[in-house]
Design a protein around this motif. Structure first.
Motif, short mmCIF file in Angstrom:
data_model
loop_
_atom_site.label_atom_id
_atom_site.label_comp_id
_atom_site.label_asym_id
_atom_site.label_seq_id
_atom_site.Cartn_x
_atom_site.Cartn_y
_atom_site.Cartn_z
N GLN A 4 44.44 43.94 48.40
CA GLN A 4 43.55 43.36 47.39
C GLN A 4 43.87 43.95 46.01
O GLN A 4 43.89 43.23 45.02
CB GLN A 4 42.09 43.64 47.76
CG GLN A 4 41.11 42.98 46.83
CD GLN A 4 39.66 43.26 47.24
OE1 GLN A 4 39.39 44.15 48.03
NE2 GLN A 4 38.76 42.49 46.68
N THR A 5 44.17 45.21 45.92
CA THR A 5 44.51 45.84 44.66
C THR A 5 45.81 45.25 44.11
O THR A 5 45.93 44.97 42.92
CB THR A 5 44.65 47.36 44.83
OG1 THR A 5 43.44 47.87 45.38
CG2 THR A 5 44.94 48.04 43.52
N GLU A 6 46.79 45.03 44.98
CA GLU A 6 48.05 44.43 44.55
C GLU A 6 47.82 43.00 44.05
O GLU A 6 48.39 42.58 43.05
CB GLU A 6 49.05 44.42 45.70
CG GLU A 6 50.42 43.91 45.31
CD GLU A 6 51.40 43.98 46.47
OE1 GLU A 6 52.34 43.17 46.44
OE2 GLU A 6 51.24 44.81 47.37
N GLN A 7 46.96 42.26 44.76
CA GLN A 7 46.64 40.89 44.34
C GLN A 7 45.95 40.90 42.98
O GLN A 7 46.27 40.09 42.10
CB GLN A 7 45.74 40.22 45.38
CG GLN A 7 45.40 38.79 45.03
CD GLN A 7 44.48 38.15 46.07
OE1 GLN A 7 43.95 38.82 46.94
NE2 GLN A 7 44.30 36.86 45.95
N GLN A 8 45.03 41.83 42.76
CA GLN A 8 44.35 41.93 41.47
C GLN A 8 45.34 42.29 40.36
O GLN A 8 45.26 41.76 39.25
CB GLN A 8 43.23 42.96 41.54
CG GLN A 8 42.04 42.50 42.35
CD GLN A 8 41.00 43.61 42.53
OE1 GLN A 8 41.31 44.80 42.41
NE2 GLN A 8 39.78 43.20 42.81
N ASN A 10 48.52 41.53 40.28
CA ASN A 10 49.32 40.34 40.01
C ASN A 10 48.52 39.32 39.18
O ASN A 10 49.07 38.68 38.28
CB ASN A 10 49.81 39.70 41.30
CG ASN A 10 50.96 40.47 41.92
OD1 ASN A 10 51.68 41.18 41.22
ND2 ASN A 10 51.13 40.35 43.22
N GLN A 11 47.24 39.17 39.49
CA GLN A 11 46.40 38.25 38.72
C GLN A 11 46.29 38.71 37.28
O GLN A 11 46.38 37.90 36.35
CB GLN A 11 45.00 38.14 39.35
CG GLN A 11 44.97 37.34 40.63
CD GLN A 11 43.61 37.34 41.29
OE1 GLN A 11 42.78 38.22 41.03
NE2 GLN A 11 43.38 36.37 42.15
N LYS A 12 46.12 40.01 37.08
CA LYS A 12 46.03 40.55 35.72
C LYS A 12 47.35 40.33 34.99
O LYS A 12 47.37 39.92 33.83
CB LYS A 12 45.68 42.03 35.76
CG LYS A 12 45.51 42.64 34.39
CD LYS A 12 45.08 44.08 34.45
CE LYS A 12 44.91 44.64 33.04
NZ LYS A 12 44.50 46.04 33.06
#
Length: 100
Positions: A4-8, A10-12
């Motif tokens: 989830q942290t990696e996904q966040q 990437n979104q940022k």
């Protein structure tokens, strides 16, 4: 949790890239044909501050012809198509000056 942290992250990263692309979108206003019909001049902020650009009337890539610190607010061709008069706003202020 790590996924989830990696996904966040990437979104940022994608959001930052999208905002940077939007910030580079320029505008072009006040197009004017030269009296001889060979050129089109316009004011654009492609370089940052609004400046005068010209492009051949048959097409091509525009060329910046003013490069001052102050924004150009108006521009007008001379009757012989050999120069362009500009009005600038010193410091971006409210007291424009014409330059012939």
């Amino acid at each position: 949790m790590a996924g989830q942290t990696e996904q966040q992250a990437n979104q940022k990263k994608n959001l930052v890239a999208a905002v940077a692309r939007m910030a580079r979108v320029g505008s072009a206003v006040s197009p004017r044909f030269s009296p001889d019909g060979k050129w089109v001049s316009f004011i654009s902020n492609m370089s940052g501050a609004p400046q005068v650009w010209i492009v051949p009337s048959e097409g091509g890539y525009p060329r910046m012809v003013t490069n001052g610190d102050d924004p150009v607010t108006e521009q007008q061709w001379s009757p012989a198509s050999d120069w362009i008069a500009v009005t600038i706003a010193p410091g971006g202020g409210l007291t424009p000056k014409s330059m012939w």
